[in-house]
Scaffold this active site. Sequence first.
Site, PDB file in Angstrom:
ATOM      1  N   ASN A 100     -10.462  -1.792  62.642  1.00  0.00           N
ATOM      2  CA  ASN A 100     -11.682  -2.625  62.355  1.00  0.00           C
ATOM      3  C   ASN A 100     -10.841  -3.960  63.865  1.00  0.00           C
ATOM      4  O   ASN A 100     -11.221  -4.312  64.815  1.00  0.00           O
ATOM      5  CB  ASN A 100     -11.628  -3.098  61.642  1.00  0.00           C
ATOM      6  N   MET A 107      -4.290  -5.206  52.799  1.00  0.00           N
ATOM      7  CA  MET A 107      -4.678  -5.166  51.403  1.00  0.00           C
ATOM      8  C   MET A 107      -3.882  -5.971  50.168  1.00  0.00           C
ATOM      9  O   MET A 107      -4.034  -5.936  49.023  1.00  0.00           O
ATOM     10  CB  MET A 107      -3.952  -4.436  50.349  1.00  0.00           C
ATOM     11  N   LEU A 165      -3.628  -9.787  48.353  1.00  0.00           N
ATOM     12  CA  LEU A 165      -4.246 -11.726  48.187  1.00  0.00           C
ATOM     13  C   LEU A 165      -3.764 -12.044  49.061  1.00  0.00           C
ATOM     14  O   LEU A 165      -2.528 -12.578  49.221  1.00  0.00           O
ATOM     15  CB  LEU A 165      -4.467 -11.946  46.671  1.00  0.00           C
ATOM     16  N   HIS A 177     -15.880  -5.587  53.319  1.00  0.00           N
ATOM     17  CA  HIS A 177     -15.433  -4.701  52.568  1.00  0.00           C
ATOM     18  C   HIS A 177     -16.306  -3.418  52.360  1.00  0.00           C
ATOM     19  O   HIS A 177     -17.631  -3.591  52.617  1.00  0.00           O
ATOM     20  CB  HIS A 177     -16.074  -5.298  51.306  1.00  0.00           C
TER      21      HIS A 177
HETATM   22  C1  GAR Z   1     -12.720  -0.819  56.285  1.00  0.00           C
HETATM   23  O1  GAR Z   1     -13.066   0.409  56.108  1.00  0.00           O
HETATM   24  C2  GAR Z   1     -12.349  -1.817  55.585  1.00  0.00           C
HETATM   25  O2  GAR Z   1     -13.574  -2.083  54.993  1.00  0.00           O
HETATM   26  C3  GAR Z   1     -11.451  -1.444  54.501  1.00  0.00           C
HETATM   27  O3  GAR Z   1     -10.481  -0.618  55.106  1.00  0.00           O
HETATM   28  C4  GAR Z   1     -10.654   0.001  56.372  1.00  0.00           C
HETATM   29  C5  GAR Z   1      -9.861  -0.270  57.042  1.00  0.00           C
HETATM   30  O4  GAR Z   1     -10.007   0.371  58.267  1.00  0.00           O
HETATM   31  N1  GAR Z   1     -11.068  -2.774  53.654  1.00  0.00           N
HETATM   32  C6  GAR Z   1     -11.046  -2.254  52.141  1.00  0.00           C
HETATM   33  O5  GAR Z   1     -11.769  -1.602  51.999  1.00  0.00           O
HETATM   34  C7  GAR Z   1     -10.687  -3.823  51.669  1.00  0.00           C
HETATM   35  N2  GAR Z   1     -11.165  -3.800  50.658  1.00  0.00           N
HETATM   36  P1  GAR Z   1      -8.777   0.085  59.701  1.00  0.00           P
HETATM   37  O6  GAR Z   1      -7.528   0.241  59.043  1.00  0.00           O
HETATM   38  O7  GAR Z   1      -9.216   1.197  60.457  1.00  0.00           O
HETATM   39  O8  GAR Z   1      -9.900  -0.747  60.230  1.00  0.00           O
END
Ligand code: GAR
Length: 187
Positions: free
Chosen positions: A14, A85, A87, A104
């Site tokens: 992302n 990850m 807080l 999320h």
């Molecule tokens: C994403 O899907 C995001 O929504 C999730 O982690 C992934 C990171 O992917 N976030 C959570 O679960 C937060 N609670 P990425 O590192 O490939 O962007």
Amino acid sequence: MKKIAVFASGSGSNAENIYHYFAGSHQVKVDVFFTNNPSAIVLERAERLGVDSFIFNRDVFYHSLLIGEELRNRGIDLIVLAGFMWLVPESLLNLYHERIVNIHPALLPKFGGKGMYGDFVHKAVSKAGENKTGITIHFVNGNYDEGDIIFQKAVEIIPGENPQSIADKVHALEYEWYPQIIESLLK
Ligand code: GAR
């Protein structure tokens, strides 16, 4: 020019997608990737893209004002959490009040809270036999996945669909919508 800092703990797909969305923009710049994980793939992405990166440990994040100072010195307007990850400490929440957002990979308030991240979410959604899932973009507060919701988008789940396929659909939604919502928040 408005500046964004993206915080990521792992892959950072992302973070990279947001970078590409604003590359070439005269209004918005992805200035820096922050991570708490020295072996995170997001650091490789930063290097390849030529984006600054900043690595910090738990002590710096929770027991110093260094992160806030770095953000302020860089003139960061919005903090974007993307697969981050930890807080966020109160000092940073106060410094960037209503200017920290998170994504999320589910339709909150369902499938949120501590331990609900990444593939754990998609496995839980699949196991629960949900007929839809999606994304939630929300302001960040001192609890996991509980800040005010800014935007949600749902996608249908086909009966028996496996967690990987659900994850792919959710990632596609994230890539499509997160940059657009960020852009609208900066206007
Ligand atoms: C994403 O899907 C995001 O929504 C999730 O982690 C992934 C990171 O992917 N976030 C959570 O679960 C937060 N609670 P990425 O590192 O490939 O962007």
